[in-house]
Structures are given as C-alpha cells and as structure tokens.
Design an enzyme around this catalytic site. Structure first.
Site, short mmCIF file in Angstrom:
data_model
loop_
_atom_site.label_atom_id
_atom_site.label_comp_id
_atom_site.label_asym_id
_atom_site.label_seq_id
_atom_site.Cartn_x
_atom_site.Cartn_y
_atom_site.Cartn_z
N HIS A 77 0.85 4.26 10.49
CA HIS A 77 1.76 3.56 9.37
C HIS A 77 1.30 2.10 9.16
CE1 HIS A 77 5.43 6.36 9.75
NE2 HIS A 77 4.23 6.86 9.73
N GLU A 79 2.77 -0.78 8.87
CA GLU A 79 3.28 -1.51 9.44
C GLU A 79 2.85 -1.78 11.11
OE1 GLU A 79 4.92 0.92 7.82
OE2 GLU A 79 6.66 0.53 7.23
N CYS A 103 9.90 2.92 9.26
CA CYS A 103 10.38 4.15 10.05
C CYS A 103 10.89 3.51 11.19
CB CYS A 103 9.43 5.27 10.28
SG CYS A 103 8.22 4.77 11.58
N CYS A 106 7.84 2.32 13.98
CA CYS A 106 7.65 1.00 13.69
C CYS A 106 8.63 -0.12 14.02
CB CYS A 106 6.92 0.83 12.02
SG CYS A 106 5.47 1.92 11.71
N1 LIG Z 1 7.37 2.95 6.47
C1 LIG Z 1 6.48 3.98 6.41
N2 LIG Z 1 4.87 3.23 6.49
C2 LIG Z 1 4.10 4.15 6.16
O1 LIG Z 1 2.98 3.75 6.40
N3 LIG Z 1 4.27 5.71 6.12
C3 LIG Z 1 3.12 6.21 5.77
C4 LIG Z 1 2.89 7.81 6.79
C5 LIG Z 1 2.42 8.77 5.68
O2 LIG Z 1 0.95 8.46 5.58
C6 LIG Z 1 3.16 8.19 4.33
C7 LIG Z 1 4.20 9.07 4.12
O3 LIG Z 1 3.73 10.20 3.43
P1 LIG Z 1 4.93 11.20 2.90
O4 LIG Z 1 5.88 11.81 3.61
O5 LIG Z 1 5.88 10.45 1.72
O6 LIG Z 1 4.18 12.05 1.89
O7 LIG Z 1 3.30 6.85 4.09
C8 LIG Z 1 5.55 5.97 5.92
C9 LIG Z 1 6.45 5.13 5.97
C10 LIG Z 1 8.00 5.85 5.82
O8 LIG Z 1 8.56 5.42 6.84
ZN LIG Z 2 6.26 3.75 10.72
#
Ligand SMILES: Nc1nc(=O)n([C@H]2C[C@H](O)[C@@H](COP(=O)(O)O)O2)cc1CO
Ligand SMILES: [Zn+2]
Length: 159
Positions: A77, A79, A103, A106
């Site tokens: 992710h 973060e 999430c 993170c």
């Molecule tokens: N806070 C976040 N930071 C992130 O970098 N991500 C990333 C993980 C995946 O590569 C993408 C989410 O994919 P999708 O489920 O919307 O197709 O974003 C996801 C979240 C969500 O909690």
């Molecule tokens: Zn995360």
C-alpha cells in the site's frame, strides 16, 4: 505585493500525494501518500505497487479470482511504502496526506511510527471492516483524521 493564488500547505502536500499516485500500475485504484513533519517538511512519499523484485508485469493486477491470482496478497500500500521509504530517524508528530483512507494494516504501522494526523482525500471504503477498524485504532491512539478540503484549483501540468 505577494502572489495571492499560491497553494496552501494542505493542497501542496495532497497535490504531491496525487502526483505520486500517478506512478501506480494498479488499473483500478491508484493511491499516493506524502508524510510531512509537524513543521511542514516532506519526509517521505509512496504509492501502491508490487514489492521490489516482484515484477509489475508478472504479478497479477486482478481484483477477483483465486486469491493467489489477485493483487491483494502482493501489493504494498501507498502508506506503507511511504513509511518504509523514510530514511530518517524521527517521524514523531508527523502527518500523512493520503489519497485514500488507510487500511487497518497500514494504520497499525502508522501508529507505531508516531504519525499523529491523517489527511485523506477519498474514503470510498468507509463501510469496510478494515476502515472501521482503522478509525477505531486511530481514535484509541489519538491520531486525528480529517477529510481534505478541496481548494478548487484546477491546472494542467505539461510534463
Ligand atoms: N489505503 C489504501 N492504500 C492503498 O495503497 N491501497 C491499494 C491496494 C490496491 O493496490 C488498491 C485497491 O484496489 P481496489 O480494491 O480498489 O481495486 O489500492 C488500498 C487502500 C485501501 O485501504
Ligand atoms: Zn494499507
């Protein structure tokens, strides 16, 4: 007289988070994050992507199917990447600008790193257990979170 339409701090850092997100290879959700010290110095940047050595072309970007054939087990992710990209020693009292609410995984790492404020642009997964758990932990750990207020400036970067 000084220029009047300069970017405020929030727009400056969220703009950089947004630009960072444009490095993401994820076809559905690009995320960018910018960690900033309490005196407004940029400490680190990140975006969501595959771990070093795990090729963007070989690993899956699928959302559905056999878990091993989806991105979720592999992608790092934004973060977490921003935290891990920091090469300094003191993140205490820092804030993170992120284009998507963190999430739960993170969030644990943000808490342990000393981050005190989260400024987010989208909260599109607000209804998920992951984000509900994030907010619960942030409340307990006294991390404040607030939605980024758009400044309604629109411009094109000619790169
Ligand atoms: N806070 C976040 N930071 C992130 O970098 N991500 C990333 C993980 C995946 O590569 C993408 C989410 O994919 P999708 O489920 O919307 O197709 O974003 C996801 C979240 C969500 O909690
Ligand atoms: Zn995360």
């Amino acid at each position: 007289m000084k220029r009047q339409d300069y970017l405020n701090w929030d727009s400056y850092f969220m703009g950089i988070a947004l630009l960072s997100s444009m490095r993401s290879k994820d076809p559905s959700t690009s995320v960018g994050a910018c960690i900033v010290s309490d005196d407004n110095k940029i400490l680190s940047l990140g975006y969501n992507g595959m771990p070093i050595g795990c090729s963007d072309d070989e690993y899956p970007w699928e959302r559905e199917g056999n878990p091993l054939d989806t991105k979720y087990l592999y992608v790092c992710h934004a973060e977490l990447n921003a935290l891990l990209n920091y090469s300094g020693t003191n993140m205490k009292g820092a804030k993170i600008y992120t284009t998507l609410f963190p999430c739960n995984e993170c969030t644990k790492a943000l808490i342990q790193s000393g981050i005190k404020e989260v400024i987010y642009m989208s909260d599109k997964y607000a209804d998920t257990d992951s984000v509900i758990a994030s907010k619960r932990m942030m409340d307990s750990a006294k991390i404040t979170y607030r939605s980024y207020q758009m400044c309604n400036k629109e411009f094109t970067l000619h790169l």
